[in-house]
Design an enzyme around this catalytic site. Structure first.
Site, mmCIF file in Angstrom:
data_model
loop_
_atom_site.group_PDB
_atom_site.id
_atom_site.type_symbol
_atom_site.label_atom_id
_atom_site.label_comp_id
_atom_site.label_asym_id
_atom_site.label_seq_id
_atom_site.Cartn_x
_atom_site.Cartn_y
_atom_site.Cartn_z
ATOM 1 N N MET A 58 -22.876 13.907 49.499
ATOM 2 C CA MET A 58 -21.908 12.811 49.445
ATOM 3 C C MET A 58 -20.730 13.077 48.503
ATOM 4 S SD MET A 58 -23.318 11.068 51.685
ATOM 5 C CE MET A 58 -22.473 9.508 51.679
ATOM 6 N N ARG A 59 -20.226 14.297 48.488
ATOM 7 C CA ARG A 59 -19.097 14.636 47.618
ATOM 8 C C ARG A 59 -18.132 15.549 48.352
ATOM 9 N NH1 ARG A 59 -20.238 13.561 42.336
ATOM 10 N NH2 ARG A 59 -22.332 12.685 42.256
ATOM 11 N N ASN A 77 -20.449 21.634 57.473
ATOM 12 C CA ASN A 77 -20.832 20.234 57.259
ATOM 13 C C ASN A 77 -21.107 19.599 58.618
ATOM 14 O OD1 ASN A 77 -21.152 17.692 55.874
ATOM 15 N ND2 ASN A 77 -19.113 17.120 56.612
ATOM 16 N N HIS A 126 -20.797 15.908 60.516
ATOM 17 C CA HIS A 126 -20.172 14.589 60.334
ATOM 18 C C HIS A 126 -20.518 13.696 61.529
ATOM 19 C CE1 HIS A 126 -17.340 11.616 58.960
ATOM 20 N NE2 HIS A 126 -16.910 11.520 60.201
#
Ligand code: GRF
Length: 218
Positions: free
Chosen positions: A92-93, A109, A111
């Site tokens: 979460m960064r 990542n 999403h």
């Protein structure tokens, strides 16, 4: 060819981390998870790591003087273990320069929306509230922006007028668990090329086909 070593960064539940573990166990992905790093000592991902004998470290950002110092530490731990690909799995960064520079085009990542639509937090809620009729998920390389790096794979699902954030999230998550291991597999086979924003997936050579992707034989 030596096995690809993965480093996973997760802040919470870790179901995508689990999908990578499962693909390795099923032998559809030839890789090993060298390290889980979490920024949250209460992350459920830690239990998954313990259960599957994956080494983990909780590295807590507020214990560092700066964001760069935090990401320098993260990059160092991954490099120490010979990690070749870093996977953000519900981390979460926004990733900082020291990590991006240490792993150019080697950080992915997942999403929960079809980027560039609905970046940032709560992609599923954004899609429901916008009234989109199609949404989905995206695996992309990570750059310094918020969900802005080159797209590797996307998968789509319908959005129904009666959907809630929860029902849409559930539908999307099933696909996340398919396309993330698939993207990692393509990387592990050396089949991903990046030129600017464009990601090209190279064909698999016939001699490799039966080894890791039984579907191509059908
Ligand atoms: C997933 O929806 C993923 O797309 C997003 O964060 C969520 C993480 O879920 N980046 P989990 O921790 O992998 O279960």
């Amino acid at each position: 060819m030596p096995k690809l070593k993965l480093g996973v960064l997760a802040s919470g539940r870790g179901s995508n981390f689990q999908s990578i573990i499962d693909a390795i166990d099923r032998k559809t992905l030839k890789a090993e998870i060298a390290l889980l790093i979490t920024d949250n000592p209460d992350a459920a991902a830690i239990q998954r790591a313990t259960k599957h004998h994956v080494e983990y470290l909780a590295i807590i950002p507020k214990e560092f003087n700066s964001r760069d110092a935090f990401y320098t530490k993260v990059a160092g731990e991954l490099q120490k273990r010979g990690v070749g690909l870093v996977l953000l799995a519900g981390f979460m960064r926004i990733v900082g320069r020291p990590l991006i520079d240490a792993f150019p085009h080697r950080i992915m990542n997942i999403h929960p929306a079809l980027l560039p639509a609905f970046p940032g937090l709560h992609g599923q809620k954004q899609a429901v509230e916008y009234g989109a009729k199609i949404s989905g998920c995206t695996v992309h390389f990570v750059d310094e922006g918020m969900d802005t790096g080159p797209v590797i794979i996307q998968a789509a699902v319908p959005v129904y007028h009666f959907d809630t954030e929860e029902t849409l999230s559930e539908r999307i998550l099933k696909l996340e668990h398919r396309i993330y291991p698939e993207a990692v597999r393509l990387f592990s086979e050396g089949r991903i090329e990046v030129e600017g924003r464009i990601v090209r997936i190279k064909e698999q050579s016939p001699s490799d086909q039966s080894v890791v992707n039984p579907r191509v034989r059908a």
